[in-house]
Design a protein around this motif. Structure first.
Motif, PDB file in Angstrom:
ATOM      1  N   ILE A   1       0.868  -1.173   0.000  1.00  0.00           N
ATOM      2  CA  ILE A   1       0.000   0.000   0.000  1.00  0.00           C
ATOM      3  C   ILE A   1       0.905   1.222   0.000  1.00  0.00           C
ATOM      4  O   ILE A   1       1.739   1.382   0.905  1.00  0.00           O
ATOM      5  CB  ILE A   1      -0.939   0.014   1.219  1.00  0.00           C
ATOM      6  CG1 ILE A   1      -1.915  -1.172   1.140  1.00  0.00           C
ATOM      7  CG2 ILE A   1      -1.723   1.331   1.292  1.00  0.00           C
ATOM      8  CD1 ILE A   1      -2.857  -1.284   2.320  1.00  0.00           C
ATOM      9  N   ASP A   2       0.779   2.035  -1.032  1.00  0.00           N
ATOM     10  CA  ASP A   2       1.655   3.200  -1.210  1.00  0.00           C
ATOM     11  C   ASP A   2       3.123   2.795  -1.168  1.00  0.00           C
ATOM     12  O   ASP A   2       3.971   3.493  -0.602  1.00  0.00           O
ATOM     13  CB  ASP A   2       1.361   4.262  -0.142  1.00  0.00           C
ATOM     14  CG  ASP A   2      -0.019   4.880  -0.294  1.00  0.00           C
ATOM     15  OD1 ASP A   2      -0.522   4.928  -1.434  1.00  0.00           O
ATOM     16  OD2 ASP A   2      -0.592   5.298   0.722  1.00  0.00           O
ATOM     17  N   GLY A   3       3.421   1.650  -1.773  1.00  0.00           N
ATOM     18  CA  GLY A   3       4.799   1.196  -1.887  1.00  0.00           C
ATOM     19  C   GLY A   3       5.375   0.544  -0.653  1.00  0.00           C
ATOM     20  O   GLY A   3       6.533   0.104  -0.677  1.00  0.00           O
ATOM     21  N   GLN A   4       4.605   0.433   0.403  1.00  0.00           N
ATOM     22  CA  GLN A   4       5.095  -0.140   1.655  1.00  0.00           C
ATOM     23  C   GLN A   4       4.471  -1.514   1.869  1.00  0.00           C
ATOM     24  O   GLN A   4       3.251  -1.672   1.766  1.00  0.00           O
ATOM     25  CB  GLN A   4       4.722   0.778   2.815  1.00  0.00           C
ATOM     26  CG  GLN A   4       5.267   0.346   4.161  1.00  0.00           C
ATOM     27  CD  GLN A   4       6.756   0.541   4.297  1.00  0.00           C
ATOM     28  OE1 GLN A   4       7.503  -0.428   4.275  1.00  0.00           O
ATOM     29  NE2 GLN A   4       7.182   1.782   4.432  1.00  0.00           N
ATOM     30  N   PRO A   5       5.267  -2.520   2.193  1.00  0.00           N
ATOM     31  CA  PRO A   5       4.684  -3.840   2.468  1.00  0.00           C
ATOM     32  C   PRO A   5       3.769  -3.805   3.695  1.00  0.00           C
ATOM     33  O   PRO A   5       4.094  -3.186   4.706  1.00  0.00           O
ATOM     34  CB  PRO A   5       5.910  -4.722   2.733  1.00  0.00           C
ATOM     35  CG  PRO A   5       7.068  -3.991   2.141  1.00  0.00           C
ATOM     36  CD  PRO A   5       6.735  -2.531   2.281  1.00  0.00           C
ATOM     37  N   VAL A   6       2.632  -4.457   3.576  1.00  0.00           N
ATOM     38  CA  VAL A   6       1.720  -4.636   4.698  1.00  0.00           C
ATOM     39  C   VAL A   6       1.247  -6.080   4.676  1.00  0.00           C
ATOM     40  O   VAL A   6       1.365  -6.785   3.669  1.00  0.00           O
ATOM     41  CB  VAL A   6       0.504  -3.675   4.640  1.00  0.00           C
ATOM     42  CG1 VAL A   6       0.932  -2.224   4.751  1.00  0.00           C
ATOM     43  CG2 VAL A   6      -0.296  -3.895   3.369  1.00  0.00           C
TER      44      VAL A   6
ATOM     45  N   LEU B   1      -5.785   2.479   3.853  1.00  0.00           N
ATOM     46  CA  LEU B   1      -5.857   2.985   2.483  1.00  0.00           C
ATOM     47  C   LEU B   1      -6.086   4.492   2.445  1.00  0.00           C
ATOM     48  O   LEU B   1      -5.608   5.177   1.530  1.00  0.00           O
ATOM     49  CB  LEU B   1      -6.974   2.274   1.719  1.00  0.00           C
ATOM     50  CG  LEU B   1      -6.732   0.798   1.379  1.00  0.00           C
ATOM     51  CD1 LEU B   1      -7.991   0.184   0.781  1.00  0.00           C
ATOM     52  CD2 LEU B   1      -5.557   0.642   0.422  1.00  0.00           C
ATOM     53  N   ALA B   2      -6.798   5.024   3.445  1.00  0.00           N
ATOM     54  CA  ALA B   2      -7.065   6.465   3.506  1.00  0.00           C
ATOM     55  C   ALA B   2      -5.857   7.254   3.999  1.00  0.00           C
ATOM     56  O   ALA B   2      -5.897   8.483   4.021  1.00  0.00           O
ATOM     57  CB  ALA B   2      -8.264   6.729   4.411  1.00  0.00           C
ATOM     58  N   GLY B   3      -4.797   6.547   4.400  1.00  0.00           N
ATOM     59  CA  GLY B   3      -3.573   7.217   4.805  1.00  0.00           C
ATOM     60  C   GLY B   3      -3.558   7.704   6.248  1.00  0.00           C
ATOM     61  O   GLY B   3      -2.654   8.449   6.636  1.00  0.00           O
ATOM     62  N   ARG B   4      -4.515   7.248   7.055  1.00  0.00           N
ATOM     63  CA  ARG B   4      -4.566   7.722   8.439  1.00  0.00           C
ATOM     64  C   ARG B   4      -3.803   6.829   9.409  1.00  0.00           C
ATOM     65  O   ARG B   4      -3.639   7.187  10.572  1.00  0.00           O
ATOM     66  CB  ARG B   4      -6.027   7.872   8.888  1.00  0.00           C
ATOM     67  CG  ARG B   4      -6.718   9.040   8.185  1.00  0.00           C
ATOM     68  CD  ARG B   4      -7.952   9.465   8.948  1.00  0.00           C
ATOM     69  NE  ARG B   4      -8.994   8.464   8.875  1.00  0.00           N
ATOM     70  CZ  ARG B   4      -9.820   8.321   7.839  1.00  0.00           C
ATOM     71  NH1 ARG B   4      -9.695   9.127   6.792  1.00  0.00           N
ATOM     72  NH2 ARG B   4     -10.745   7.397   7.843  1.00  0.00           N
ATOM     73  N   VAL B   5      -3.343   5.689   8.924  1.00  0.00           N
ATOM     74  CA  VAL B   5      -2.526   4.797   9.752  1.00  0.00           C
ATOM     75  C   VAL B   5      -1.219   4.541   9.018  1.00  0.00           C
ATOM     76  O   VAL B   5      -1.224   4.068   7.885  1.00  0.00           O
ATOM     77  CB  VAL B   5      -3.251   3.461  10.016  1.00  0.00           C
ATOM     78  CG1 VAL B   5      -2.348   2.502  10.785  1.00  0.00           C
ATOM     79  CG2 VAL B   5      -4.547   3.698  10.777  1.00  0.00           C
ATOM     80  N   PRO B   6      -0.080   4.833   9.641  1.00  0.00           N
ATOM     81  CA  PRO B   6       1.202   4.598   8.971  1.00  0.00           C
ATOM     82  C   PRO B   6       1.521   3.117   8.888  1.00  0.00           C
ATOM     83  O   PRO B   6       1.016   2.308   9.673  1.00  0.00           O
ATOM     84  CB  PRO B   6       2.203   5.323   9.876  1.00  0.00           C
ATOM     85  CG  PRO B   6       1.579   5.295  11.233  1.00  0.00           C
ATOM     86  CD  PRO B   6       0.096   5.413  10.989  1.00  0.00           C
ATOM     87  N   THR B   7       2.365   2.754   7.938  1.00  0.00           N
ATOM     88  CA  THR B   7       2.815   1.368   7.804  1.00  0.00           C
ATOM     89  C   THR B   7       4.337   1.356   7.802  1.00  0.00           C
ATOM     90  O   THR B   7       4.982   2.330   7.422  1.00  0.00           O
ATOM     91  CB  THR B   7       2.278   0.733   6.509  1.00  0.00           C
ATOM     92  OG1 THR B   7       2.745   1.487   5.388  1.00  0.00           O
ATOM     93  CG2 THR B   7       0.760   0.711   6.509  1.00  0.00           C
TER      94      THR B   7
ATOM     95  N   ARG C   1       5.933  -4.036   8.977  1.00  0.00           N
ATOM     96  CA  ARG C   1       5.469  -5.041   9.936  1.00  0.00           C
ATOM     97  C   ARG C   1       4.121  -4.648  10.510  1.00  0.00           C
ATOM     98  O   ARG C   1       3.770  -4.997  11.634  1.00  0.00           O
ATOM     99  CB  ARG C   1       6.503  -5.216  11.061  1.00  0.00           C
ATOM    100  CG  ARG C   1       7.742  -5.983  10.611  1.00  0.00           C
ATOM    101  CD  ARG C   1       8.906  -5.789  11.567  1.00  0.00           C
ATOM    102  NE  ARG C   1       8.549  -6.107  12.938  1.00  0.00           N
ATOM    103  CZ  ARG C   1       9.234  -5.644  13.993  1.00  0.00           C
ATOM    104  NH1 ARG C   1      10.264  -4.838  13.819  1.00  0.00           N
ATOM    105  NH2 ARG C   1       8.865  -5.978  15.218  1.00  0.00           N
ATOM    106  N   THR C   2       3.359  -3.921   9.711  1.00  0.00           N
ATOM    107  CA  THR C   2       1.996  -3.552  10.079  1.00  0.00           C
ATOM    108  C   THR C   2       1.047  -4.630   9.555  1.00  0.00           C
ATOM    109  O   THR C   2       1.092  -4.990   8.381  1.00  0.00           O
ATOM    110  CB  THR C   2       1.613  -2.193   9.485  1.00  0.00           C
ATOM    111  OG1 THR C   2       2.425  -1.179  10.067  1.00  0.00           O
ATOM    112  CG2 THR C   2       0.148  -1.872   9.731  1.00  0.00           C
TER     113      THR C   2
END
Length: 325
Positions: free
Chosen positions: A35-40, A293-299, A302-303
């Motif tokens: 999500i936005d280039g960050q593994p989740v 997805l709304a960007g309100r929780v950082p990743t 290891r999220t």
């Protein structure tokens, strides 16, 4: 009458529940995506036998009943996912189950609960009967054990096994435990269970707009009911009027933030899960994903995000997938 157990849930109880569930059910997939280039990491609890994580707490609770308690049966209250979990566990253990369900619950949840052999007692919402009062009358009449959907120590511990599996699955991939667990939140059973299971992880519950009583309760320092219990929401699985002291005691110690998502954000998350993961996720089950997805929780790699359920009527899901709002 069997009174509601009041012991506090704890990490040892989560570990015991995890051992019991590992003997019964295979772990649900932990899916890696970006999500936005960050593994989740997404925990697909929608793939449980009853389509939701609620099978965990139900099995831990019912399998711990004494023979005398099993003979008197169980009563549950649920919009559908806990109902199916209790009904599934009860059928496997040979226990009679009665579930109090709202008359406007998704038809797929009503049908599935009945198909699992439970007796369904309907009540009207919104603004109608008190579902807990309906359940209590049934308990008083039969002497059955009340299996609360979230305010029960066994149920909380059982739901926490989701976190145990996530930690184990990350370890199998060479990663330390999760730094952050993002989960849908109704009454707080899953959130509290995850907090007990993964004490080093940040737990971020996510509630739907208008049903953010846990957020309001933590902000006020005391339990607060939802402002308008007649407010409609597609997230029926998260439609609880207030958390309970047993959940609040854990959450106030461990949860520092709660996010709230809009109906449009939930629909967008359902579409994303269908397109990206090829999964059917119900509105309430998509709430945590919606916040990320709304960007309100950082990743941070290891999220972990819990997709808590996939029980939705086909027509309702088709309308969501076809829409673009």
């Amino acid at each position: 009458m069997t009174s509601q157990p009041m012991r506090a849930p704890d990490a040892a109880g989560v570990a015991r529940a995890a051992a019991k569930i590992a003997e019964l059910l295979p772990p649900t997939p932990l899916l890696e995506c970006a999500i936005d280039g960050q593994p989740v990491w997404l925990k697909a609890e929608s793939l449980q036998p009853v389509g939701a994580f609620k099978i965990r707490g139900a099995w831990h609770r019912l399998s711990d009943l004494s023979e005398a308690e099993r003979a008197r049966g169980v009563v549950g209250v649920s919009s559908g996912n806990h109902a199916q979990g209790v009904a599934w566990a009860a059928r496997r253990l040979g226990i009679a189950a009665t579930i109090v369900m709202p008359s406007d619950a998704p038809q797929v949840k009503l049908d599935s609960t009945r198909a699992l052999g439970a007796n369904v007692v309907l009540y009207d919402r919104p603004g109608g009967e008190d579902r807990d009062a309906v359940a209590q009358r049934l308990v008083d009449r039969s002497g059955a054990t009340l299996v609360h959907a979230f305010a029960d120590p066994w149920v909380i511990e059982g739901q926490g096994t989701t976190g145990v599996e996530i930690a184990r699955q990350l370890a199998e991939r060479g990663l330390d435990g999760p730094t952050r667990l993002v989960c849908p939140c109704g009454g707080g059973g899953l959130s509290a269970g995850l907090a007990l299971a993964c004490p080093d992880a940040e737990v971020i519950p996510v509630e739907p707009e208008g049903w953010d009583d846990v957020r309001a309760s933590l902000a006020a320092g005391q339990i607060v009911k939802v402002a308008d219990p007649t407010m409609p929401t597609a997230c029926d699985a998260l439609q609880t009027p207030a958390t309970r002291p047993i959940n609040f005691a854990v959450l106030r110690q461990r949860v520092k933030r709660i996010e709230v998502v809009s109906p449009a954000e939930v629909r967008a998350a359902q579409r994303w899960a269908f397109k990206t993961l090829h999964l059917v996720v119900e509105p309430g089950g998509a709430a945590a994903l919606a916040a990320v997805l709304a960007g309100r929780v950082p990743t941070d790699g290891r999220t972990a995000i819990v997709l808590s359920g996939g029980n939705t009527d086909a027509d309702a899901f088709a309308r969501v997938i076809a829409s673009s709002d």
